[in-house]
Design a protein around this motif. Structure first.
Motif, mmCIF file in Angstrom:
data_model
loop_
_atom_site.group_PDB
_atom_site.id
_atom_site.type_symbol
_atom_site.label_atom_id
_atom_site.label_comp_id
_atom_site.label_asym_id
_atom_site.label_seq_id
_atom_site.Cartn_x
_atom_site.Cartn_y
_atom_site.Cartn_z
ATOM 1 N N ILE A 30 7.870 -16.663 -22.043
ATOM 2 C CA ILE A 30 6.816 -15.666 -22.197
ATOM 3 C C ILE A 30 6.842 -14.618 -21.081
ATOM 4 N N TYR A 31 7.287 -14.989 -19.884
ATOM 5 C CA TYR A 31 7.321 -14.051 -18.760
ATOM 6 C C TYR A 31 8.716 -13.509 -18.468
ATOM 7 N N ALA A 32 9.719 -14.013 -19.163
ATOM 8 C CA ALA A 32 11.096 -13.623 -18.885
ATOM 9 C C ALA A 32 11.346 -12.168 -19.283
ATOM 10 N N LEU A 33 12.221 -11.538 -18.554
ATOM 11 C CA LEU A 33 12.587 -10.164 -18.857
ATOM 12 C C LEU A 33 13.443 -10.104 -20.106
ATOM 13 N N GLU A 34 13.114 -9.185 -20.999
ATOM 14 C CA GLU A 34 13.940 -8.932 -22.175
ATOM 15 C C GLU A 34 14.930 -7.809 -21.885
ATOM 16 N N GLY A 35 14.666 -7.095 -20.827
ATOM 17 C CA GLY A 35 15.551 -6.008 -20.439
ATOM 18 C C GLY A 35 15.188 -5.480 -19.064
ATOM 19 N N PHE A 36 16.151 -4.855 -18.426
ATOM 20 C CA PHE A 36 15.947 -4.229 -17.130
ATOM 21 C C PHE A 36 17.161 -3.364 -16.830
ATOM 22 N N THR A 37 17.042 -2.532 -15.813
ATOM 23 C CA THR A 37 18.148 -1.679 -15.393
ATOM 24 C C THR A 37 18.387 -1.901 -13.913
ATOM 25 N N ILE A 38 19.657 -1.945 -13.510
ATOM 26 C CA ILE A 38 20.008 -2.044 -12.092
ATOM 27 C C ILE A 38 20.681 -0.734 -11.696
ATOM 28 N N TYR A 39 20.159 -0.144 -10.620
ATOM 29 C CA TYR A 39 20.697 1.096 -10.068
ATOM 30 C C TYR A 39 21.307 0.800 -8.708
ATOM 31 N N GLY A 40 22.295 1.574 -8.311
ATOM 32 C CA GLY A 40 22.901 1.454 -7.002
ATOM 33 C C GLY A 40 22.737 2.739 -6.224
ATOM 34 N N SER A 41 22.606 2.610 -4.892
ATOM 35 C CA SER A 41 22.458 3.772 -4.017
ATOM 36 C C SER A 41 23.010 3.417 -2.651
#
Length: 174
Positions: A145-156
């Protein structure tokens, strides 16, 4: 994890002591080859359609493909330990779910975004102390129920994340 990039499928069938058998459940997922050399990694754009809250228990960066090589960061014990790692966030539920817990390798403690009305704007940033070439990533999550269904990782390499960042990976349909 699969050793090659592409689309993969997991098939599961359950059986109860040999007398009952379930249908086959399938989950298709894709893997991609990455090679990103950055000092700072920002995880944001959280997606969770079942809850206003979302989190993850462990996020690891690897210098080798297929989650091999050196693991970053080392097991964190606070937002700035061990040195040189530093974790920051714009939103956290409370100290029990501090952002460093996303990087402590435990599956029983976790970073939990407050789940503001727009969790897609929430983020957590890890400063690795120096630029590291990352070739694979592993994310583990809490209960469904709390798990991420999606996300984005950015680099800098500046840590500003004000337009100079690069999208490293977009994870969707988890």
């Amino acid at each position: 994890p699969p050793s090659t990039a592409g689309t993969h499928e997991i098939r599961v069938r359950c059986q109860d002591f040999g007398d009952l058998q379930s249908e086959i459940g399938t989950k298709t997922f894709s893997t991609a080859t990455i090679s990103a050399t950055f000092r700072y990694f920002k995880i944001g754009g959280f997606v969770n359609s079942t809850s206003h809250w979302c989190g993850f228990t462990d996020l690891r960066f690897y210098t080798g493909e297929g989650q091999t090589g050196t693991t970053y960061p080392a097991n964190m014990t606070s937002d700035s330990l061990p040195t040189p790692y530093v974790v920051t966030t714009n939103n956290v539920y409370n100290a029990t779910y501090a952002p460093w817990k996303a990087f402590d390798s435990s599956t029983t403690t976790w970073y939990w975004s407050l789940g503001s009305t727009n969790k897609a704007l929430d983020w957590v940033v890890i400063d690795l102390g120096s630029a590291i070439n990352i070739k694979s990533i592993k994310k583990r999550g809490p209960s469904a129920i709390y798990a991420l269904e999606g996300f984005t990782i950015y680099g800098s390499n500046t840590g500003a994340f004000s337009g100079e960042e690069t999208t490293v990976v977009i994870a969707a349909g988890l």
